[in-house]
Enzyme design. Sequence first.
Site, PDB file in Angstrom:
ATOM      1  N   ILE A  18       0.826  -1.205   0.000  1.00 54.80           N
ATOM      2  CA  ILE A  18       0.000   0.000   0.000  1.00 54.80           C
ATOM      3  C   ILE A  18       0.866   1.263   0.000  1.00 54.80           C
ATOM      4  CG2 ILE A  18      -1.593   1.333   1.454  1.00 54.80           C
ATOM      5  CD1 ILE A  18      -2.750  -1.471   2.353  1.00 54.80           C
ATOM      6  N   ASP A  37      11.409   3.790   4.940  1.00 56.16           N
ATOM      7  CA  ASP A  37      11.147   2.366   5.151  1.00 56.16           C
ATOM      8  C   ASP A  37      12.371   1.723   5.780  1.00 56.16           C
ATOM      9  OD1 ASP A  37       8.855   0.359   3.684  1.00 56.16           O
ATOM     10  OD2 ASP A  37      10.683  -0.604   4.445  1.00 56.16           O
ATOM     11  N   ASN A  84       1.959   4.988   7.279  1.00 59.87           N
ATOM     12  CA  ASN A  84       1.463   3.722   6.739  1.00 59.87           C
ATOM     13  C   ASN A  84       2.237   2.489   7.230  1.00 59.87           C
ATOM     14  OD1 ASN A  84       0.202   1.965   4.446  1.00 59.87           O
ATOM     15  ND2 ASN A  84       2.415   1.842   4.106  1.00 59.87           N
ATOM     16  N   SER A 136      -7.323  -0.087   9.763  1.00 60.65           N
ATOM     17  CA  SER A 136      -7.724  -1.379   9.181  1.00 60.65           C
ATOM     18  C   SER A 136      -9.178  -1.648   9.518  1.00 60.65           C
ATOM     19  CB  SER A 136      -6.868  -2.513   9.756  1.00 60.65           C
ATOM     20  OG  SER A 136      -7.426  -3.765   9.407  1.00 60.65           O
ATOM     21  N   TYR A 149      -3.132  -7.362  16.679  1.00 61.34           N
ATOM     22  CA  TYR A 149      -3.163  -6.490  15.502  1.00 61.34           C
ATOM     23  C   TYR A 149      -4.392  -5.577  15.542  1.00 61.34           C
ATOM     24  CZ  TYR A 149      -3.305  -5.056  10.597  1.00 61.34           C
ATOM     25  OH  TYR A 149      -3.350  -4.320   9.442  1.00 61.34           O
ATOM     26  N   LYS A 153      -4.722  -1.426  15.600  1.00 62.37           N
ATOM     27  CA  LYS A 153      -5.415  -0.616  14.597  1.00 62.37           C
ATOM     28  C   LYS A 153      -6.597   0.150  15.199  1.00 62.37           C
ATOM     29  CE  LYS A 153      -2.667  -1.349  11.170  1.00 62.37           C
ATOM     30  NZ  LYS A 153      -1.923  -0.256  10.537  1.00 62.37           N
TER      31      LYS A 153
HETATM   32  P1  NAD Z   1       3.696  -4.621   3.327  1.00 63.07           P
HETATM   33  O1  NAD Z   1       4.338  -5.593   4.276  1.00 63.07           O
HETATM   34  O2  NAD Z   1       3.602  -4.953   1.874  1.00 63.07           O
HETATM   35  O3  NAD Z   1       4.399  -3.208   3.479  1.00 63.07           O
HETATM   36  C1  NAD Z   1       4.711  -2.674   4.739  1.00 63.07           C
HETATM   37  C2  NAD Z   1       5.959  -1.831   4.636  1.00 63.07           C
HETATM   38  O4  NAD Z   1       6.207  -1.263   5.936  1.00 63.07           O
HETATM   39  C3  NAD Z   1       7.203  -2.661   4.248  1.00 63.07           C
HETATM   40  O5  NAD Z   1       7.902  -2.019   3.198  1.00 63.07           O
HETATM   41  C4  NAD Z   1       8.015  -2.679   5.533  1.00 63.07           C
HETATM   42  O6  NAD Z   1       9.420  -2.734   5.309  1.00 63.07           O
HETATM   43  C5  NAD Z   1       7.583  -1.385   6.199  1.00 63.07           C
HETATM   44  N1  NAD Z   1       7.798  -1.408   7.642  1.00 63.07           N
HETATM   45  C6  NAD Z   1       7.416  -2.359   8.518  1.00 63.07           C
HETATM   46  N2  NAD Z   1       7.863  -2.072   9.746  1.00 63.07           N
HETATM   47  C7  NAD Z   1       8.529  -0.910   9.647  1.00 63.07           C
HETATM   48  C8  NAD Z   1       9.227  -0.101  10.575  1.00 63.07           C
HETATM   49  N3  NAD Z   1       9.379  -0.460  11.860  1.00 63.07           N
HETATM   50  N4  NAD Z   1       9.786   1.058  10.140  1.00 63.07           N
HETATM   51  C9  NAD Z   1       9.687   1.400   8.830  1.00 63.07           C
HETATM   52  N5  NAD Z   1       9.072   0.663   7.901  1.00 63.07           N
HETATM   53  C10 NAD Z   1       8.485  -0.483   8.310  1.00 63.07           C
HETATM   54  O7  NAD Z   1       2.253  -4.387   3.955  1.00 63.07           O
HETATM   55  P2  NAD Z   1       0.943  -3.626   3.413  1.00 63.07           P
HETATM   56  O8  NAD Z   1      -0.105  -4.644   3.261  1.00 63.07           O
HETATM   57  O9  NAD Z   1       1.260  -2.696   2.309  1.00 63.07           O
HETATM   58  O10 NAD Z   1       0.584  -2.793   4.739  1.00 63.07           O
HETATM   59  C11 NAD Z   1       0.725  -1.391   4.840  1.00 63.07           C
HETATM   60  C12 NAD Z   1      -0.179  -0.900   5.936  1.00 63.07           C
HETATM   61  O11 NAD Z   1      -1.514  -1.273   5.611  1.00 63.07           O
HETATM   62  C13 NAD Z   1       0.103  -1.480   7.332  1.00 63.07           C
HETATM   63  O12 NAD Z   1      -0.049  -0.448   8.292  1.00 63.07           O
HETATM   64  C14 NAD Z   1      -0.984  -2.512   7.503  1.00 63.07           C
HETATM   65  O13 NAD Z   1      -1.311  -2.715   8.856  1.00 63.07           O
HETATM   66  C15 NAD Z   1      -2.118  -1.859   6.753  1.00 63.07           C
HETATM   67  N6  NAD Z   1      -3.161  -2.775   6.306  1.00 63.07           N
HETATM   68  C16 NAD Z   1      -2.872  -3.803   5.463  1.00 63.07           C
HETATM   69  C17 NAD Z   1      -3.898  -4.656   5.079  1.00 63.07           C
HETATM   70  C18 NAD Z   1      -3.649  -5.818   4.149  1.00 63.07           C
HETATM   71  O14 NAD Z   1      -4.528  -6.695   4.069  1.00 63.07           O
HETATM   72  N7  NAD Z   1      -2.535  -5.871   3.432  1.00 63.07           N
HETATM   73  C19 NAD Z   1      -5.202  -4.452   5.535  1.00 63.07           C
HETATM   74  C20 NAD Z   1      -5.458  -3.388   6.387  1.00 63.07           C
HETATM   75  C21 NAD Z   1      -4.422  -2.551   6.774  1.00 63.07           C
END
Ligand code: NAD
Length: 251
Positions: A18, A37, A84, A136, A149, A153
């Site tokens: 995202i 990141d 994010n 979320s 989790y 959220k």
């Molecule tokens: P993803 O794992 O593809 O991307 C997450 C990114 O965050 C990665 O690049 C990772 O390196 C970075 N990251 C993690 N911990 C970190 C830290 N301590 N410092 C800096 N960077 C960090 O995941 P995604 O699905 O794109 O999720 C992005 C956001 O969306 C998150 O907050 C997640 O909770 C939320 N979300 C995801 C979903 C889903 O189903 N994928 C649903 C609801 C919410």
Amino acid sequence: MNDFDGLTAIVTGGASGIGAATAALLRDRGARVASLDRSYPTAAFDSTAAIFQVPCDVANAGSSAAAVALAAEHLGRLDVLINNAGIGATGDVAANDDDEWLRVLNVNVVGIARITRTALPLLVQSAHASIVNTASVVANVGVGQRALYSASKGAVQSLTLAMAADHVKQGVRVNAVAPGTADTPWVGRLLEQAQDAAAAAAALRARQPMGRLVTADEVAFAIAYLASPLSGSTTGSILAVDGGMSGLRVS
Ligand code: NAD
């Protein structure tokens, strides 16, 4: 649309899923973008993507402050902050020990406070200041085996409203997106842990009334909508992007 022309943005967790989709969309709509990141080895301008990449661990105060400062120095100003970065956790309330609870809350909740506290003095100088947090669907719907989790959220959602109240008079809008299960590398990792990945993927799709996962681009579009100067009267909103998961009951 070039609604972000002349503006700058920081996206945390911008290397994947995202966050990566959001960084690219804001760039395409005219913003100069810094992606923060933990996966970047060094700070560098990616000339192919036209995005400034900054190593940052939002779980660490020093790293967060330094990364925001470096990004702001590169960008010269700061108008938009997308909080994010996040990590997942599975299991019921008893499944994770204290260290894991604190680790996840530290990234998902305190990380937002760390990044925002350094960014705020810059944001308040912008005429188009906007923060968007990634919450979320699990903040509003009880989903099994997601206790830690979901707690994180729920906190992001409440924090979003509190931040919106605190900074409305300073001209800083604060909103959140609440995605359903989105097709990102995160979900790929979740499925890898399942005994039957195909069945687990089918169950995730069936959980959402649309019968498919949300795309990262759809969440990015919602984030850009909230962040855009065109949404100047929108603050304290939580925008669901969940295929109907939170609101619909389809027989
Ligand atoms: P993803 O794992 O593809 O991307 C997450 C990114 O965050 C990665 O690049 C990772 O390196 C970075 N990251 C993690 N911990 C970190 C830290 N301590 N410092 C800096 N960077 C960090 O995941 P995604 O699905 O794109 O999720 C992005 C956001 O969306 C998150 O907050 C997640 O909770 C939320 N979300 C995801 C979903 C889903 O189903 N994928 C649903 C609801 C919410």
